[in-house]
Design an enzyme around this catalytic site. Sequence first.
Site, PDB file in Angstrom:
ATOM      1  CG  ASP A  11      -1.831   1.096   1.049  1.00  0.00           C
ATOM      2  OD1 ASP A  11      -1.823   1.902   0.588  1.00  0.00           O
ATOM      3  OD2 ASP A  11      -3.172   0.963   1.757  1.00  0.00           O
ATOM      4  CG  ASP A  48      -4.414   5.552  -0.497  1.00  0.00           C
ATOM      5  OD1 ASP A  48      -3.451   4.774  -0.526  1.00  0.00           O
ATOM      6  OD2 ASP A  48      -5.078   5.777   0.638  1.00  0.00           O
ATOM      7  CG  HIS A  65      -9.061   7.158   3.082  1.00  0.00           C
ATOM      8  ND1 HIS A  65      -8.251   8.051   2.681  1.00  0.00           N
ATOM      9  CD2 HIS A  65      -8.536   5.824   2.968  1.00  0.00           C
ATOM     10  CE1 HIS A  65      -7.424   7.216   2.195  1.00  0.00           C
ATOM     11  NE2 HIS A  65      -7.605   5.997   2.310  1.00  0.00           N
ATOM     12  CG  HIS A 124      -9.915   8.934   7.081  1.00  0.00           C
ATOM     13  ND1 HIS A 124     -11.275   9.548   7.396  1.00  0.00           N
ATOM     14  CD2 HIS A 124     -10.289   7.511   6.939  1.00  0.00           C
ATOM     15  CE1 HIS A 124     -12.082   8.748   7.331  1.00  0.00           C
ATOM     16  NE2 HIS A 124     -11.384   7.388   7.138  1.00  0.00           N
ATOM     17  CD  GLU A 169      -7.708   1.935   1.865  1.00  0.00           C
ATOM     18  OE1 GLU A 169      -7.008   1.097   2.009  1.00  0.00           O
ATOM     19  OE2 GLU A 169      -7.851   2.972   2.151  1.00  0.00           O
ATOM     20  CD  GLU A 210      -5.984   2.656  -1.135  1.00  0.00           C
ATOM     21  OE1 GLU A 210      -4.959   2.137  -0.617  1.00  0.00           O
ATOM     22  OE2 GLU A 210      -6.299   3.786  -0.466  1.00  0.00           O
TER      23      GLU A 210
END
Length: 299
Positions: A88, A99, A158, A166, A191, A284
């Site tokens: 990740d 992300d 998020h 977040h 994700e 993700e």
Amino acid sequence: MGMLTDEELQAYRKAGKLLAEVREQVRPLVKPGARLLDIADAVEGSIAQRGGKPAFPCNVSVNEIAAHYSPPVNDDATIKEGDIVKVDLGAHLEGYIADTAFTVSTGENQELVQTVEQALEAAIEVVKPEIDVGEIGRVVEETVTAAGFKPIRNLTGHGLARWSLHSGLTIPNVQEETGQKLKVGDVLAIEPFITDGAGFAEDKEKVYIFRYLRDRPTRLRMARQLLNEIKRDYHGLPFAERWLAKRMSKLRLELTLRELVGAGALWPYHVLAERAKGKVAQAEHTVIVTEEGCEVTTC
Ligand code: MN
Ligand code: MN
């Protein structure tokens, strides 16, 4: 586009493209015999080389570990034949974040990996303005249960905002009525985490990732100094213990970080493990909600 200026949109796209290149560069390194630390270093080094900064420490989480394992200094853990490995990674350009995550299975569990990728794809398909974010959870849950696995219900995606990993929205991986609706210009990290275990992640004792929360009085002057440096260098984004290793001895660093957590100045991200020790897969992408659907920045 909605709440984003054209400059912001370009920055998110640029961060996403940069991170996708890093992901594809590092993917072939994830194989038996590889050190987890070398993978994290390769990710973070490649982000820097391309002019970005890590938005959080690279997580390399193996088997029943779901998330938040970022290899500590001198970690000699390696990938073994049969392991299932989640990588990740996050990057930002002036606070605009991308992300993304992928899973490599070096043995069985190929179906788990395929299923999580399908779940992410299905989730991206339903994203559009005005849907309840619970709709994303519904398609993830349906895709995953149809294949005989479970989503991990207490891990979520998020919303993203500048300098914030977040913000606002929480994106469930199970069906839920949230009352929260998407709108044009929302930036989301979607994700799914899925497992052949119980479908629940729980905290382990270990912590390798932290985040600045607030200024707090500390007993040690050294702790005060370190907190100021953390605040200045990471802008409230998560950082690794490993990133601070050159500043003081390992023992002293651990004590200092522990004091700052105890004082409420830092948030500790505990390593997360699947409750029944099931194998875990994750996928993700970062997306931006558009009039018609969404744009994936990290593909
Ligand atoms: Mn991530
Ligand atoms: Mn994320």
